[in-house]
Write an enzyme that holds these catalytic residues in place. Structure first.
Site, PDB file in Angstrom:
ATOM      1  CG  HIS A 175      -5.154 -24.268 -17.738  1.00 25.70           C
ATOM      2  ND1 HIS A 175      -4.472 -23.095 -18.024  1.00 25.70           N
ATOM      3  CD2 HIS A 175      -5.576 -24.752 -18.936  1.00 25.70           C
ATOM      4  CE1 HIS A 175      -4.515 -22.875 -19.331  1.00 25.70           C
ATOM      5  NE2 HIS A 175      -5.172 -23.881 -19.907  1.00 25.70           N
ATOM      6  CG  HIS A 201      -6.940 -28.537 -21.364  1.00 27.87           C
ATOM      7  ND1 HIS A 201      -7.945 -27.839 -21.986  1.00 27.87           N
ATOM      8  CD2 HIS A 201      -5.881 -27.684 -21.297  1.00 27.87           C
ATOM      9  CE1 HIS A 201      -7.520 -26.620 -22.298  1.00 27.87           C
ATOM     10  NE2 HIS A 201      -6.260 -26.500 -21.900  1.00 27.87           N
TER      11      HIS A 201
HETATM   12  P1  AMP Z   1      -5.339 -23.119 -23.020  1.00 26.96           P
HETATM   13  O1  AMP Z   1      -5.346 -23.000 -24.511  1.00 26.96           O
HETATM   14  O2  AMP Z   1      -4.665 -24.377 -22.549  1.00 26.96           O
HETATM   15  O3  AMP Z   1      -4.810 -21.872 -22.345  1.00 26.96           O
HETATM   16  O4  AMP Z   1      -6.852 -23.313 -22.621  1.00 26.96           O
HETATM   17  C1  AMP Z   1      -7.645 -22.333 -22.055  1.00 26.96           C
HETATM   18  C2  AMP Z   1      -9.036 -22.908 -21.989  1.00 26.96           C
HETATM   19  O5  AMP Z   1      -9.802 -22.097 -21.120  1.00 26.96           O
HETATM   20  C3  AMP Z   1      -9.771 -22.963 -23.328  1.00 26.96           C
HETATM   21  O6  AMP Z   1     -10.079 -24.320 -23.638  1.00 26.96           O
HETATM   22  C4  AMP Z   1     -11.017 -22.124 -23.084  1.00 26.96           C
HETATM   23  O7  AMP Z   1     -12.159 -22.664 -23.690  1.00 26.96           O
HETATM   24  C5  AMP Z   1     -11.126 -22.134 -21.572  1.00 26.96           C
HETATM   25  N1  AMP Z   1     -11.801 -20.992 -20.994  1.00 26.96           N
HETATM   26  C6  AMP Z   1     -11.549 -19.678 -21.223  1.00 26.96           C
HETATM   27  N2  AMP Z   1     -12.375 -18.905 -20.505  1.00 26.96           N
HETATM   28  C7  AMP Z   1     -13.164 -19.741 -19.780  1.00 26.96           C
HETATM   29  C8  AMP Z   1     -14.209 -19.569 -18.833  1.00 26.96           C
HETATM   30  N3  AMP Z   1     -14.641 -18.345 -18.485  1.00 26.96           N
HETATM   31  N4  AMP Z   1     -14.803 -20.660 -18.311  1.00 26.96           N
HETATM   32  C9  AMP Z   1     -14.383 -21.891 -18.651  1.00 26.96           C
HETATM   33  N5  AMP Z   1     -13.400 -22.143 -19.536  1.00 26.96           N
HETATM   34  C10 AMP Z   1     -12.799 -21.079 -20.102  1.00 26.96           C
END
Ligand code: AMP
Length: 136
Positions: free
Chosen positions: A98, A100
């Site tokens: 993903h 951001h």
């Molecule tokens: P990363 O650290 O790049 O793996 O980011 C994962 C992101 O996913 C974090 O910023 C979380 O806040 C976000 N996240 C986790 N669970 C959910 C969810 N159910 N809905 C939306 N965002 C989420």
């Protein structure tokens, strides 16, 4: 794979969707750095940059390019960061590729990462190591 993003894509978990197409799904991060913080996810599973297909990468990054100005405008931000965390050491928490999109405001107080200059000769050494790995 049935990770949290897979469940969101399948509609098994709720999300605030902002865009979807045949290859990607984009929704608001549940714990935003700033309002409008969006995640763009390929529908097809990969862990991160190390195993994502070129096709999925291109699909994802095209959507990032299209959404970034829309998000910035929608929330009245002054700028935007595009970030991808790959592996735990780099802050990856969800192991499904993903990107951001993080809206930024002139006064939001977030600072740039710390940097420190290379020691004498180190920059050339590192450059050489990378060129060898790249192999051209
Ligand atoms: P990363 O650290 O790049 O793996 O980011 C994962 C992101 O996913 C974090 O910023 C979380 O806040 C976000 N996240 C986790 N669970 C959910 C969810 N159910 N809905 C939306 N965002 C989420």
């Amino acid at each position: 794979m049935n990770d949290v993003f897979e469940k969101i894509i399948k509609g098994e978990l709720p999300s605030e969707k902002v865009y979807e197409d045949e290859e990607t799904f984009a929704f608001l991060d549940i714990n935003p750095t700033n309002p409008g913080h969006t995640l763009v996810v390929p529908r097809h599973y990969s862990r991160n940059i190390h195993d994502i297909s070129e096709k999925d990468w291109i699909a994802m990054i095209k959507v990032v390019r299209a959404l970034a100005p829309a998000i910035q405008k929608a929330v009245g931000a002054d700028g935007v960061n595009i970030i991808m965390n790959n592996e735990s050491a780099a802050g990856q928490l969800v192991f499904h590729s993903h990107v951001h999109i993080v809206p930024r405001f002139n006064d939001d107080g977030f600072k740039h990462w710390k940097g420190a200059p290379y020691k004498e000769g180190e920059m050339a050494e590192v450059g050489e190591k990378i060129r060898k790995q790249v192999g051209r």
